[in-house]
Scaffold this active site. Structure first.
Site: not given
Ligand SMILES: *Cc1c(COP(=O)(O)O)cnc(C)c1O
Length: 355
Positions: A32, A252
């Protein structure tokens, strides 16, 4: 001159193999948010040859982007879909998450739902999405009775596996345990990255969902940290160098000044690239392996650093600089966030180089 992200694909699949070996469970790589900023299409394309059964994304559009790039993988959408996205997701043969009676209602109104591939989401303590454990059985029966699709998965999500929350986390795992051996359902999964490393012995589920860990990062200290290899580095090159003739304000707002004789390098990277502005006045980058301090405020497109005495004779225009490396979590903690946030904020202006 552009800054770039170097991504080592070999190490990525090495990490996934290590996770499978450690847990004796199969992985559902979580790609994702553009694979945590590292490039979901290239990573999906690379991992495809390794034959994983399923990949996870957050929403329909992420799944579609990968599919439309021509990479044909089996994808689970972990978030909720509105009615339109749900219909499109089913049409595209993506696996969907059903987490509420509203989801089920939407599913019923979609006529061509014969092929829907369903993962039931149970809320065991995350408090985000998911059926309460007491509702889950009813929902499953309802879906079956009304032929709303094939239940190919069931899952839950840990909220605090990376904290000192053994009791709470084990309670989440226990609530899910009645499903972990159910062989009528192909994919049974609850462990995220911290869960994988701390609780793999506590559940009999057959899949795990590693995100941050497959990218080589653990958010907490663990003796198992060493089984992972680093996957990415955010890099840039020095574009400007000067030796200060006198005390001089840098950047800045005159928040900091360099002293006479200091060597100041300017880097072509700023907060618009994803270098967090909270690293102003004190953030650390590495040049030739030496820590260098960010001086003054991080600008939108550029940032200044102080070159330490020990390397001043070896630094020139074009010398490479490591902005984020495998110590990104330590850097993140200094500004009150986690590696995930820093990674997913690396902007598209930064070139991705997959090696
Ligand atoms: C993002 C997510 C993961 C992965 O999480 P990590 O801690 O990065 O391994 C797994 N399951 C769900 C439902 C998530 O939203």
């Amino acid at each position: 001159m552009r800054s770039w992200l170097e991504i080592n694909l070999n190490n990525l699949s090495y990490n996934l193999a290590q996770i499978e070996k450690l847990t004796n469970k199969k992985v559902i790589p979580v790609i994702k948010a553009n694979a945590y900023g590292l490039g979901s299409i290239q990573i999906a394309q690379y991992l495809k040859s390794k034959d994983y059964d399923l990949y996870a994304v957050a929403n329909f559009h992420e799944a579609l982007e990968i599919k439309e790039s021509g990479v044909n993988i089996k994808t689970l959408i972990m978030g909720n879909n509105d009615k339109d996205d749900l219909q499109q997701a089913i049409k595209n043969n993506f696996s969907i998450t059903i987490s509420s009676w509203d989801d089920i209602k939407n599913l019923e109104t979609i006529t061509s739902n014969i092929n829907s591939l369903i993962h039931i989401k149970i809320d065991t303590g995350m408090g985000r999405i998911g059926f309460l454990p007491s509702e889950a059985e009813k929902a499953i029966q309802y879906i079956k009775t009304n032929n709303l699709g094939e239940i190919e998965g069931i899952y839950s999500h840990l909220s605090s596996a990376d904290e000192n929350e053994d009791e709470f986390t084990l309670n989440q795992i226990t609530q899910f345990s009645k499903y972990e051996n159910n062989e009528n359902i192909k994919f049974r999964h609850i462990l995220n990255s911290p869960g994988i490393f701390k609780y793999y012995k506590n559940t009999n589920t057959n899949y795990v969902r590693p995100g941050i860990a497959m990218y080589g990062i653990l958010l907490f200290d663990s003796p198992l940290k060493n089984i992972l290899k680093p996957v990415f580095k955010l890099k840039t090159k020095i574009i400007y160098l000067k030796k200060l003739q006198k005390e001089t304000f840098i950047s800045y707002g005159k928040t900091e000044s360099g002293q006479k004789g200091d060597i100041i390098a300017t880097l072509p990277i700023g907060y618009a690239d994803g270098l967090d502005r909270r690293f102003s006045n004190g953030g650390i980058v590495k040049v030739l392996g030496q820590e260098c301090k960010i001086i003054g405020r991080v600008c939108m497109d550029m940032t200044m650093i102080v070159i330490p005495e020990s390397i001043k004779d070896r630094v020139e225009i074009g010398t490479e600089v490591d902005i984020y490396d495998e110590e990104i979590q330590t850097a993140a903690e200094k500004i009150g966030t986690i590696a995930d946030e820093l990674m997913t904020r690396i902007n598209k202006r930064v070139q991705r180089r997959h090696i």
